[in-house]
Structure formats: C-alpha cells, structure tokens
Scaffold this motif. Structure first.
Motif, short mmCIF file in Angstrom:
data_model
loop_
_atom_site.label_atom_id
_atom_site.label_comp_id
_atom_site.label_asym_id
_atom_site.label_seq_id
_atom_site.Cartn_x
_atom_site.Cartn_y
_atom_site.Cartn_z
N THR A 75 0.86 -1.18 0.00
CA THR A 75 0.00 0.00 0.00
C THR A 75 0.90 1.22 0.00
O THR A 75 2.08 1.15 0.35
CB THR A 75 -0.93 0.05 1.24
OG1 THR A 75 -0.13 0.16 2.41
CG2 THR A 75 -1.82 -1.17 1.31
N TRP A 76 0.33 2.36 -0.40
CA TRP A 76 1.10 3.60 -0.39
C TRP A 76 0.17 4.78 -0.19
O TRP A 76 -1.03 4.68 -0.42
CB TRP A 76 1.90 3.79 -1.68
CG TRP A 76 1.05 3.77 -2.92
CD1 TRP A 76 0.27 4.78 -3.40
CD2 TRP A 76 0.88 2.69 -3.83
NE1 TRP A 76 -0.38 4.39 -4.55
CE2 TRP A 76 -0.01 3.11 -4.85
CE3 TRP A 76 1.40 1.39 -3.91
CZ2 TRP A 76 -0.39 2.29 -5.89
CZ3 TRP A 76 1.02 0.58 -4.95
CH2 TRP A 76 0.14 1.03 -5.94
N HIS A 77 0.74 5.87 0.27
CA HIS A 77 0.01 7.13 0.37
C HIS A 77 0.05 7.79 -1.00
O HIS A 77 1.10 7.83 -1.64
CB HIS A 77 0.66 8.06 1.39
CG HIS A 77 0.44 7.65 2.80
ND1 HIS A 77 -0.72 7.91 3.48
CD2 HIS A 77 1.24 6.98 3.68
CE1 HIS A 77 -0.63 7.43 4.70
NE2 HIS A 77 0.55 6.86 4.85
N ASP A 78 -1.08 8.34 -1.43
CA ASP A 78 -1.10 9.15 -2.64
C ASP A 78 -0.73 10.58 -2.30
O ASP A 78 -0.64 10.95 -1.14
CB ASP A 78 -2.50 9.12 -3.28
CG ASP A 78 -2.69 7.92 -4.20
OD1 ASP A 78 -1.69 7.41 -4.73
OD2 ASP A 78 -3.85 7.50 -4.37
N THR B 216 -7.08 4.49 3.80
CA THR B 216 -7.12 5.48 2.72
C THR B 216 -6.05 5.23 1.67
O THR B 216 -5.91 6.00 0.74
CB THR B 216 -6.91 6.89 3.29
OG1 THR B 216 -5.63 6.96 3.92
CG2 THR B 216 -8.01 7.24 4.29
N GLN B 217 -5.29 4.14 1.83
CA GLN B 217 -4.16 3.88 0.94
C GLN B 217 -4.52 2.90 -0.18
O GLN B 217 -5.10 1.84 0.09
CB GLN B 217 -2.98 3.31 1.72
CG GLN B 217 -2.46 4.26 2.77
CD GLN B 217 -1.29 3.65 3.52
OE1 GLN B 217 -0.66 2.70 3.09
NE2 GLN B 217 -0.97 4.23 4.67
N SER C 190 4.56 10.84 -3.15
CA SER C 190 4.08 9.47 -3.01
C SER C 190 5.10 8.47 -3.57
O SER C 190 5.72 8.72 -4.60
CB SER C 190 2.75 9.31 -3.77
OG SER C 190 2.38 7.94 -3.81
#
Length: 157
Positions: free
Chosen positions: A122-125, A148-149, A129
C-alpha cells in the motif's frame, strides 16, 4: 552502486541502534512510519511480521518489514491470505542507489520461497508518493483501499 555484500538481516541487539537510526528524508516523514514504530508492530504481530535491516557491507542503509500470510479481510473471506511489503524505510542519504528495489525484490523472493504467488503493498497518494516507485517495479493497483491507501499487487512468476 550496490555492493555484492548487500543483504537483509534480522534486527538483533548488535544492529538495533543503527536500524532505529534510519531516517527517511524530511519530506517523506508523513508517508512512512519510523522504524521504531515498525519494530513495535513487529513485536505485537510476531507471527506475521518479518522485519529486516537492509545492510550494505557493514552499513545499515534501510529497513524493510514484510507481512506474511495474514487474513486480509476476516469478515468477508477468512480463508483469503496475503503477504507483502508492510514498511520500507531507506535512509535519506542512501536513496536513489537501488536499495529500495533490492529490498522489495528480497521480500518477493521470501514470499515466493514460502509458496506465495503475489506480493501486496500500500502507499500514500499525493505529493512525494512512493506510487511511481512501486508501479515501476511492476506493481499494479488492485482498485482496493487499505484505510485510505491504494493497494498494489505484484504477480510472482
């Protein structure tokens, strides 16, 4: 350039201080938890966490933690298990040298060795990012969210 002595090693008393000293760039701190938080999570989730120091020669250059064989959504599908990259921290002065790629490939190899067919992440937008990094390694968005990821998956051949 990555040396031939690049490897992942367990976090042990002898390297603990060097591992917990790993700091990402200041502009990335909102994107990834510090190593100390990861090690606390590894302690709490000992059956599924796989924390490793990224070491080049004698120098700790980063930290990676995988999650191995977790039930992804117990309420929806208690049999569906996933493994993947839980956390990746490359020291600020060591970024851009291939250590992140090496770590993700090493996690993928460990998952493959354990019989896994996919690696999840998963990653943060948003600004700074890591999405381009993971997409560049071959991950593709699944369309799911973890909190939210966005969730990405890499099929292992």
């Amino acid at each position: 350039m990555i040396s031939s002595s690049l490897r992942l090693v367990p976090v042990i008393p002898e390297n603990f201080d060097a591992v917990t000293a790993v700091r990402v760039r200041a502009d990335q701190e909102h994107l990834v938890e510090p190593v100390t938080t990861s090690l606390a999570e590894a302690y709490v989730h000992g059956a599924t966490a796989w924390p490793r120091a990224i070491v080049d020669g004698d120098e700790v250059v980063g930290f990676v933690m995988a999650f191995l064989d977790i039930v992804w959504n117990p309420a929806k599908d208690p049999e569906h298990r996933r493994s993947g990259v839980w956390r990746l921290n490359i020291a600020a002065g060591q970024q851009g040298k291939g250590y992140g790629r090496f770590a993700v490939e090493a996690v993928a190899e460990e998952i493959r060795r354990r019989g896994g067919e996919r690696v999840y992440v998963t990653w943060h937008d948003g600004a700074d990012s890591p999405a381009p990094f993971y997409l560049g390694l071959g991950f593709r968005p699944t369309g799911e969210l973890s909190g939210t990821q966005p969730v990405g998956v890499l099929e292992l051949a």
